[in-house]
Design a protein around this motif. Structure first.
Motif, PDB file in Angstrom:
ATOM      1  N   GLU A 127     -14.306  40.182  -5.650  1.00  0.00           N
ATOM      2  CA  GLU A 127     -13.350  38.746  -6.364  1.00  0.00           C
ATOM      3  C   GLU A 127     -15.085  38.305  -7.148  1.00  0.00           C
ATOM      4  O   GLU A 127     -16.346  37.843  -6.564  1.00  0.00           O
ATOM      5  CB  GLU A 127     -12.700  38.273  -5.459  1.00  0.00           C
ATOM      6  CG  GLU A 127     -13.809  37.662  -4.018  1.00  0.00           C
ATOM      7  CD  GLU A 127     -12.948  36.962  -3.553  1.00  0.00           C
ATOM      8  OE1 GLU A 127     -11.846  37.533  -2.699  1.00  0.00           O
ATOM      9  OE2 GLU A 127     -13.584  35.472  -3.139  1.00  0.00           O
ATOM     10  N   SER A 129     -15.206  33.569  -8.241  1.00  0.00           N
ATOM     11  CA  SER A 129     -14.306  32.388  -8.470  1.00  0.00           C
ATOM     12  C   SER A 129     -15.362  31.622  -9.283  1.00  0.00           C
ATOM     13  O   SER A 129     -16.484  31.369  -9.329  1.00  0.00           O
ATOM     14  CB  SER A 129     -14.508  31.942  -6.554  1.00  0.00           C
ATOM     15  OG  SER A 129     -15.668  31.591  -6.573  1.00  0.00           O
ATOM     16  N   THR A 236      -5.924  39.608 -11.382  1.00  0.00           N
ATOM     17  CA  THR A 236      -5.632  38.803 -10.119  1.00  0.00           C
ATOM     18  C   THR A 236      -5.646  37.346  -9.751  1.00  0.00           C
ATOM     19  O   THR A 236      -6.605  37.892  -9.894  1.00  0.00           O
ATOM     20  CB  THR A 236      -5.198  40.074  -8.370  1.00  0.00           C
ATOM     21  OG1 THR A 236      -4.570  41.226  -8.770  1.00  0.00           O
ATOM     22  CG2 THR A 236      -3.851  38.865  -7.729  1.00  0.00           C
ATOM     23  N   GLN A 238      -6.216  34.107  -8.044  1.00  0.00           N
ATOM     24  CA  GLN A 238      -5.225  32.772  -6.416  1.00  0.00           C
ATOM     25  C   GLN A 238      -5.722  31.671  -7.148  1.00  0.00           C
ATOM     26  O   GLN A 238      -6.234  31.557  -7.480  1.00  0.00           O
ATOM     27  CB  GLN A 238      -6.152  33.616  -5.509  1.00  0.00           C
ATOM     28  CG  GLN A 238      -5.061  32.543  -4.485  1.00  0.00           C
ATOM     29  CD  GLN A 238      -6.456  33.729  -3.190  1.00  0.00           C
ATOM     30  OE1 GLN A 238      -6.640  34.673  -3.091  1.00  0.00           O
ATOM     31  NE2 GLN A 238      -6.668  32.473  -2.352  1.00  0.00           N
ATOM     32  N   ASP A 240      -6.518  28.201  -4.992  1.00  0.00           N
ATOM     33  CA  ASP A 240      -7.326  27.352  -3.716  1.00  0.00           C
ATOM     34  C   ASP A 240      -7.300  26.196  -4.799  1.00  0.00           C
ATOM     35  O   ASP A 240      -8.592  25.537  -4.683  1.00  0.00           O
ATOM     36  CB  ASP A 240      -8.569  27.888  -3.066  1.00  0.00           C
ATOM     37  CG  ASP A 240      -8.576  27.293  -1.754  1.00  0.00           C
ATOM     38  OD1 ASP A 240      -8.494  26.122  -1.432  1.00  0.00           O
ATOM     39  OD2 ASP A 240      -9.706  28.353  -1.271  1.00  0.00           O
TER      40      ASP A 240
END
Length: 251
Positions: A127, A129, A236, A238, A240
């Motif tokens: 992942e 970020s 994918t 996401q 936060d």
């Protein structure tokens, strides 16, 4: 000959990146300088083959100008033609460039040598970020286009394509094909239309995508574009909101 030089930043990361020292050289003939300027513009918009052609033309016009040899070497590096790039870095050094340009050419040769060393490709992270900024009820992040321009894009997971403002597209010389037609899009403000283009390189944090489809649409003064699903759908996604970051995972 006095020259103002900007040292290029080169980095090996699976493939070799290089940034041109975009300068105006005192004493360079108008013909060579104008062709070199056109080569810089092609490089900035990601058209490295055209940049190589123009820099090669500038070299032919003024074969004793080391800066043109250096620019040609950088374009050849971006095209992955490392032996030719090394020849032109060496040719620039033989032409007795000023110390700053000589240091840049030697750095280019070192980076080429490193790029030729076989390496195991790094594993893609599970992942990645990147930080977000809350603006006007949405989230904005910094993106880098064509390796040369950092801009502010609104993140919109509901947008079918990425959007780039007309001003930014013009600055980077990203233009639609002459025969491309306008496409209509539905936005929160109603229907709008724009022509499709392709952004050669779009980077967010540690993630980079090539040949990203985008629409040229006015997005107002708050940001320079919209990061849509022609980029985001590759991952994918996401959000936060507590940490103000977006997390991307490879599909």
């Amino acid at each position: 000959m006095d020259r103002a030089q900007a040292r290029p930043a080169l980095r090996a990361s699976g493939r070799l990146w290089a940034a041109l020292a975009f300068v105006v050289v005192a004493g360079v003939g108008a013909s060579g300088a104008s062709v070199n300027e056109a080569g810089r513009a092609a490089y900035a918009r990601g058209d490295f083959a055209e940049a190589e052609r123009l820099f090669r033309q500038a070299v032919g016009t003024e074969p004793r100008e080391p800066l043109f040899r250096y620019h040609l070497a950088v374009a050849l590096t971006r095209l992955g033609r490392y032996p030719e790039a090394a020849e032109n870095y060496e040719a620039a050094l033989r032409l007795a460039p000023d110390p700053a340009l000589a240091a840049s050419a030697r750095q280019g040769l070192r980076e080429l040598a490193a790029a030729r060393t076989p390496r195991r490709p790094p594993a893609e992270p599970d992942e990645t970020s990147f930080p977000l900024e809350a603006v006007g009820g949405g989230w904005v992040t910094k993106v880098k286009l064509n390796g040369v321009r950092t801009a502010r894009f609104l993140v919109d997971t509901g947008a079918s394509v990425t959007v780039i403002s007309p001003d930014l597209a013009a600055e980077l010389r990203i233009r639609p094909d002459p025969d491309s037609r306008a496409v209509t899009f539905k936005t929160v403000g109603g229907l709008t239309s724009g022509r499709l283009v392709r952004i050669p390189s779009l980077r967010v944090g540690e993630v980079e995508a090539a040949d990203v489809v985008a629409a040229v649409i006015d997005v107002g003064a708050m940001y320079d574009g919209i990061l849509g699903n022609s980029f985001l759908a590759r991952y994918t996604v996401q959000l936060d909101p507590r940490r103000a970051v977006m997390i991307l995972r490879p599909r």
